[in-house]
Design a protein around this motif. Structure first.
Motif, short mmCIF file in Angstrom:
data_model
loop_
_atom_site.label_atom_id
_atom_site.label_comp_id
_atom_site.label_asym_id
_atom_site.label_seq_id
_atom_site.Cartn_x
_atom_site.Cartn_y
_atom_site.Cartn_z
N LYS A 435 42.03 32.92 31.85
CA LYS A 435 42.66 32.51 33.27
C LYS A 435 43.86 33.03 33.51
O LYS A 435 44.21 33.31 34.68
CB LYS A 435 42.80 30.89 32.85
N GLU A 438 43.27 36.36 34.90
CA GLU A 438 42.66 36.10 36.26
C GLU A 438 43.70 35.95 37.28
O GLU A 438 43.71 36.42 38.26
CB GLU A 438 41.58 35.34 36.42
N ASP A 441 45.93 39.01 37.97
CA ASP A 441 45.04 39.93 39.05
C ASP A 441 45.20 39.43 40.28
O ASP A 441 45.51 40.01 41.49
CB ASP A 441 43.77 39.88 38.65
N ARG A 442 45.33 38.03 40.59
CA ARG A 442 45.55 37.35 41.91
C ARG A 442 46.72 37.70 42.60
O ARG A 442 46.89 37.92 43.67
CB ARG A 442 45.03 35.82 41.95
#
Length: 475
Positions: A435, A438, A441-442
């Motif tokens: 998580k 991710e 990355d966002r």
């Protein structure tokens, strides 16, 4: 009682030959302002002590650029000063210190031929003259280093010179100032000719942080004392300070009538003098006591401060720093220690902590009108355990939880994906790692570049020789 204030001038030099009618002028270079004029009147007299001679000076004039004295007469340094019958000006210590400080600053700046003894005398006098109290609140986002600023102020002081408390919703006036508390006392009794002791519950006034530092500061005016209040907006300031909040007004001569129990304690136990300056006309903050406080602007305080309380403080905003270096309040270049912090998500990659808070704060919090800077993450919101490295577990438990629960819980955002919850980050070693990757990355946070391995010349040659041998071993 008229106070005799002494103006300590390190060396009057050629002034020793002046006649009694001569004027002595000190240029203050705008150091003295019109605010000081209230303390002085024409023909006020001051006793001036130099290393070799003493003078009685008549205060003639004071404006924004110079101080003028008339020399009345010269006395020997060994003379009994108390035998001088001329009246002296009675002024508050703080005004005397302002004048003394201004004179010293100018004299030191124009005289570069001081010997070491004179320098020591001046340093000692200057440090005493510059002691004055102030009230300051350091405020800003959580983790910006507000408490660190306070720590830098008191770090070299013994605990005798400061008191430190933390406000919270249950903190009250008796916890801050003091109040009656039950204590166990052994009492002697007689039964016939026999005596025996029994414990009885008595009530006694027990001083707390404010009273303790108030007492110590008044009894030692030559040293600076501090009262430190952490998280000042988490307590009910109006209830905690009570009537003594009037004392925070440094520009007035306010005194406050203390409660009966506090007055009796100060007169009979603390000062042991009913005519002490700290109690004779009521409570008054000593000039050498400063009050420092910290405040998180993100806290949803249960007890907001009123404007009368706020205006009695100097406010200093502690910003978030995204650069490697910054200028402190003295315009000196300082290293931003948090610039080297890295986040280790235990997948072989490490990420810059500064870049993380910069992207979250500027792109996702500050840009949201319902959030703003109050919710931003400060440089020291979390501290590395070792080697400037923030481990995955505390990062999720502290930073991610704050963002999820206190910042973005009810907000549309791009930091957390839709239909996700904080529980999705657990177990940390599996789901948490995935998580976080991710999330980075966002927000477009890239891992730090790995430092290239640097080989010595001999090592390179050795590796070239070893390659054929490895090929032979693999066959």
């Amino acid at each position: 009682m008229v106070k005799k204030y002494l103006l300590y001038i390190h060396d009057l030099g050629s002034f020793t030959s002046l006649s009694p009618t001569s004027q002595i002028i000190f240029s203050s270079e705008n150091i003295i302002t019109t605010a000081y004029l209230e303390a002085f009147n024409q023909n006020d007299k001051f006793l001036v002590i130099s290393e070799h001679r003493s003078f009685l000076l008549n205060f003639q004039n004071l404006n924004n650029t110079e101080i003028t004295f008339n020399k009345i007469f010269e006395i020997e340094i060994e003379s009994n000063l108390n035998s001088i019958t001329n009246p002296f000006k009675e002024i508050q210590e703080i005004e005397y210190n302002k004048l003394l400080s201004s004179l010293l600053v100018n004299l030191i700046s124009v005289d570069s031929n001081l010997d070491k003894n004179q320098e020591r005398v001046i340093d000692n006098i200057e440090s005493q003259s510059l002691i004055s109290g102030f009230n300051k609140i350091y405020f800003g986002s959580p983790g910006t280093g507000k408490s660190h600023k306070v720590d830098k102020t008191i770090e070299k002081l013994k605990s005798h010179y400061y008191e430190r408390v933390t406000f919270h919703p249950e903190f009250d006036n008796s916890t801050f100032v003091g109040g009656y508390k039950p204590i166990s006392v052994k009492v002697k009794f007689y039964e016939g000719e026999n005596e025996y002791f029994e414990n009885e519950v008595h009530y006694k006034f027990v001083p707390q942080a404010f009273t303790n530092i108030y007492e110590r500061a008044w009894q030692d005016l030559d040293n600076q004392y501090y009262l430190v209040i952490e998280e000042i907006n988490r307590g009910n300031c109006a209830e905690i300070f009570g009537e003594i909040f009037q004392l925070l007004d440094r520009n007035s001569n306010y005194t406050v009538s203390p409660s009966k129990e506090l007055k009796e304690y100060l007169m009979h136990e603390a000062f042991k003098d009913e005519n002490h300056d700290g109690i004779i006309n009521g409570l008054k903050l000593p000039p050498n006591l400063s009050v420092l406080a910290t405040m998180n602007t993100s806290d949803q305080s249960l007890f907001p401060m009123d404007s009368a309380f706020k205006r009695r403080w100097d406010w200093e905003y502690v910003p978030i720093c995204y650069e490697e270096y910054y200028l402190d309040e003295n315009s000196s270049k300082q290293k931003n220690d948090s610039f080297d912090f890295v986040i280790d998500i235990q997948d072989g990659e490490k990420y810059s902590w500064i870049k993380f808070i910069e992207k979250v704060n500027l792109n996702h919090i500050k840009s949201n009108q319902s959030l703003g800077m109050d919710k931003c993450i400060g440089n020291y919101f979390i501290k590395p355990e070792k080697d400037n490295t923030i481990a995955l577990k505390p990062f999720i438990n502290k930073v991610i939880f704050y963002l999820w629960n206190d910042v973005f819980k009810d907000e549309d955002n791009k930091v957390f994906e839709e239909n996700t919850s904080y529980e999705d980050f657990f177990p940390i070693n599996t789901n948490g790692k995935k998580k976080i990757k991710e999330l980075f990355d966002r927000i477009e946070l890239k891992p730090k570049l790995k430092e290239p391995l640097i080989y010595a010349e001999d090592d390179v040659q050795l590796s070239q020789v070893a390659e054929p041998q490895q090929e032979l071993e693999s066959k």
